[in-house]
Design an enzyme around this catalytic site. Structure first.
Site, PDB file in Angstrom:
ATOM      1  N   GLU A 110       0.877  -1.249   0.017  1.00 37.18           N
ATOM      2  CA  GLU A 110      -0.083  -0.109  -0.195  1.00 37.18           C
ATOM      3  C   GLU A 110       0.939   1.218  -0.077  1.00 37.18           C
ATOM      4  O   GLU A 110       1.149   1.874   0.927  1.00 37.18           O
ATOM      5  CB  GLU A 110      -0.710   0.037   1.253  1.00 37.18           C
ATOM      6  CG  GLU A 110      -1.892  -1.412   1.371  1.00 37.18           C
ATOM      7  CD  GLU A 110      -2.582  -1.232   2.620  1.00 37.18           C
ATOM      8  OE1 GLU A 110      -3.870  -0.657   2.773  1.00 37.18           O
ATOM      9  OE2 GLU A 110      -2.210  -1.828   3.417  1.00 37.18           O
ATOM     10  N   LYS A 113      -0.501   4.557   1.649  1.00 38.22           N
ATOM     11  CA  LYS A 113      -1.021   4.298   2.798  1.00 38.22           C
ATOM     12  C   LYS A 113      -0.016   5.126   4.005  1.00 38.22           C
ATOM     13  O   LYS A 113       1.039   5.290   3.972  1.00 38.22           O
ATOM     14  CB  LYS A 113      -0.672   2.927   3.473  1.00 38.22           C
ATOM     15  CG  LYS A 113      -1.309   2.555   5.036  1.00 38.22           C
ATOM     16  CD  LYS A 113      -1.233   1.235   5.230  1.00 38.22           C
ATOM     17  CE  LYS A 113      -1.754   0.835   6.554  1.00 38.22           C
ATOM     18  NZ  LYS A 113      -1.706  -0.596   6.850  1.00 38.22           N
ATOM     19  N   GLU A 119       4.663  -0.018   7.232  1.00 37.62           N
ATOM     20  CA  GLU A 119       3.261  -0.562   7.177  1.00 37.62           C
ATOM     21  C   GLU A 119       2.798  -0.756   5.788  1.00 37.62           C
ATOM     22  O   GLU A 119       1.731  -1.155   5.465  1.00 37.62           O
ATOM     23  CB  GLU A 119       2.189   0.433   8.037  1.00 37.62           C
ATOM     24  CG  GLU A 119       2.433   0.350   9.488  1.00 37.62           C
ATOM     25  CD  GLU A 119       2.111  -1.008  10.012  1.00 37.62           C
ATOM     26  OE1 GLU A 119       1.098  -1.470   9.482  1.00 37.62           O
ATOM     27  OE2 GLU A 119       2.669  -1.592  10.804  1.00 37.62           O
TER      28      GLU A 119
END
Length: 137
Positions: A110, A113, A119
């Protein structure tokens, strides 16, 4: 019941390990944190009267970059070992011979993100849909 069993503790989560990481009070050896966390959750759920409620691991993954042990090699090893383990229907030390319905986190990186860079890198595919690893489901 959907339960996210997520934990990133150094390199011990589901990377190869020949020696037990921990042993429960029944003396069962655990060679990975996935099984230990699953059985710990099952024990707590059972204590509350839910021993017959099926547990589904709704997400489990490993980042491929931007951290001390977040490498493509470690992430690929994690995913391959996890898939092999849950496909084997070997279960866990407390619940042997049972299959564990498990979902990988996440399908794609992602890159948009917000938050920590690590993350953004849990996907088994890059944002452009190229696979990161050779996985066999």
């Amino acid at each position: 019941m959907l339960v996210p069993l997520c934990c990133l503790i150094s390199h011990l989560h589901y990377l190869p390990n020949q020696h037990p990481l921990i042993a429960s009070n029944q003396g069962r050896p655990y060679f990975n944190l996935f099984d230990a966390m699953y059985d710990a959750y099952f024990a707590a759920q059972s204590h509350l009267g839910g021993s017959n409620v099926e547990i589904v691991v709704s997400e489990s993954g490993w980042p491929s970059t931007e951290g001390d042990v977040a490498t493509t090699e470690n992430a690929g090893t994690y995913y391959r070992n996890l898939i092999s383990h849950v496909k084997s229907s070997s279960g866990t030390p407390a619940r042997p011979g049972r299959s564990i319905e498990t979902y990988l986190f996440a399908m794609f990186d992602e890159n948009m993100k917000p938050g920590k860079e690590t993350e953004k890198h849990f996907g088994v595919f890059f944002p452009d849909q190229r696979p990161k690893y050779q996985l066999s489901f």
